[in-house]
Scaffold this active site. Structure first.
Site, short mmCIF file in Angstrom:
data_model
loop_
_atom_site.label_atom_id
_atom_site.label_comp_id
_atom_site.label_asym_id
_atom_site.label_seq_id
_atom_site.Cartn_x
_atom_site.Cartn_y
_atom_site.Cartn_z
CB SER A 60 -0.90 0.02 1.23
OG SER A 60 -1.64 -1.16 1.32
N1 SAH Z 1 -1.02 -4.96 3.83
C1 SAH Z 1 -0.23 -5.24 2.64
C2 SAH Z 1 -0.94 -4.90 1.34
C3 SAH Z 1 -1.91 -5.91 1.06
S1 SAH Z 1 -2.48 -6.12 -0.59
C4 SAH Z 1 1.11 -4.57 2.67
O1 SAH Z 1 1.38 -3.79 3.59
O2 SAH Z 1 1.92 -4.86 1.78
C5 SAH Z 1 -3.83 -7.21 -0.16
C6 SAH Z 1 -3.40 -8.59 0.30
O3 SAH Z 1 -4.57 -9.26 0.72
C7 SAH Z 1 -2.78 -9.44 -0.82
O4 SAH Z 1 -1.53 -9.91 -0.42
C8 SAH Z 1 -3.78 -10.58 -0.98
O5 SAH Z 1 -3.17 -11.81 -1.32
C9 SAH Z 1 -4.43 -10.63 0.40
N2 SAH Z 1 -5.75 -11.25 0.43
C10 SAH Z 1 -6.76 -11.15 -0.46
N3 SAH Z 1 -7.82 -11.87 -0.05
C11 SAH Z 1 -7.47 -12.45 1.13
C12 SAH Z 1 -8.13 -13.33 2.04
N4 SAH Z 1 -9.36 -13.77 1.81
N5 SAH Z 1 -7.46 -13.72 3.15
C13 SAH Z 1 -6.20 -13.29 3.40
N6 SAH Z 1 -5.52 -12.48 2.57
C14 SAH Z 1 -6.15 -12.06 1.45
#
Ligand code: SAH
Length: 219
Positions: A60
């Site tokens: 992010s």
């Molecule tokens: N917080 C992260 C950015 C996340 S991007 C950072 O600081 O880099 C969103 C993330 O959510 C992705 O890695 C994706 O794989 C994960 N994601 C999507 N659906 C999900 C689910 N149902 N359970 C767990 N993770 C999930």
């Protein structure tokens, strides 16, 4: 060691954008974002932009990480659940602000790589889990704070059940393909209330887990 000029510039930019919590700014200063960004984007590690981390996912934007962290009302006594570990950067920031951070990621390879970074940085108060975060983490419930870092249409009720009374849940909510809004929910004895924060753009929540290269072909 003197601070990297690009990091100094980012910190000034965050302050100008209204991030005022000293502890949040100190956490952003202390967690090396370049460790969470792929090699090919190193020169942009301290730009205020989201960057690709593989599998169609992104780390992010620092402003969003800062705002969400601030809105979670940091408290060293509180425990947090993060859904969507991704690169691990947001979890690393939260680890400086809260007692313990439980973080769930559905992509096994992303989780493994984040886990290694937590070890390298000795962030021992982060507990990672490879699972579908839409189920929450019943064994560790309840949580004082819950943060979702992937967009969804509706927050599953199980996550509200796992939120402690007096707790906050923050999530990007919106229909697929349309605008998302960051919502902050508060739970008290009377129930759940919500406040709309800002428009945001997060990658979508996906169901289930992914652990082999064939399953990881996200566009
Ligand atoms: N917080 C992260 C950015 C996340 S991007 C950072 O600081 O880099 C969103 C993330 O959510 C992705 O890695 C994706 O794989 C994960 N994601 C999507 N659906 C999900 C689910 N149902 N359970 C767990 N993770 C999930």
């Amino acid at each position: 060691m003197p601070l990297d000029p690009t990091l100094i510039r980012l910190l000034m930019h965050l302050r100008q954008n209204g991030i005022t919590d000293k502890n949040v700014l100190a956490a952003i200063e202390r967690v090396p974002r370049e460790l969470f960004v792929p090699e090919s984007f190193q020169d942009q590690a301290y730009e205020d932009i989201a960057l690709p981390i593989g599998f169609g996912q992104t780390i992010s934007q620092p402003t969003v990480v800062g705002f969400m962290s601030e809105r979670l009302m940091p408290n060293k006594k509180a425990k947090v659940l993060e859904v969507g570990t991704g690169s691990g950067y947001q979890a690393a920031i939260l680890s400086k602000l809260f007692r313990r951070v439980y973080t769930i990621e559905r992509h096994r390879d992303l989780l493994k790589s984040a886990e290694q970074k937590f070890k390298d940085l000795r962030l021992n108060n982060i507990v990672p889990l490879w699972a579908d975060g839409m189920m929450g983490w019943p064994e560790q419930s309840t949580f004082d704070r819950i943060i979702l870092t992937a967009g969804l249409e509706m927050v599953p009720s199980v996550l509200f059940e796992q939120l402690a009374i007096g707790g906050y849940l923050i999530a990007p909510v919106g229909k697929p393909g349309s605008d998302q809004k960051l919502l902050c929910f508060k739970k008290d004895e009377r129930g759940i209330s919500s406040e709309e924060l800002w428009p945001v753009r997060f990658v979508p929540v996906l169901g289930g887990t992914a652990n082999d290269p064939d399953q990881q072909t996200v566009p």
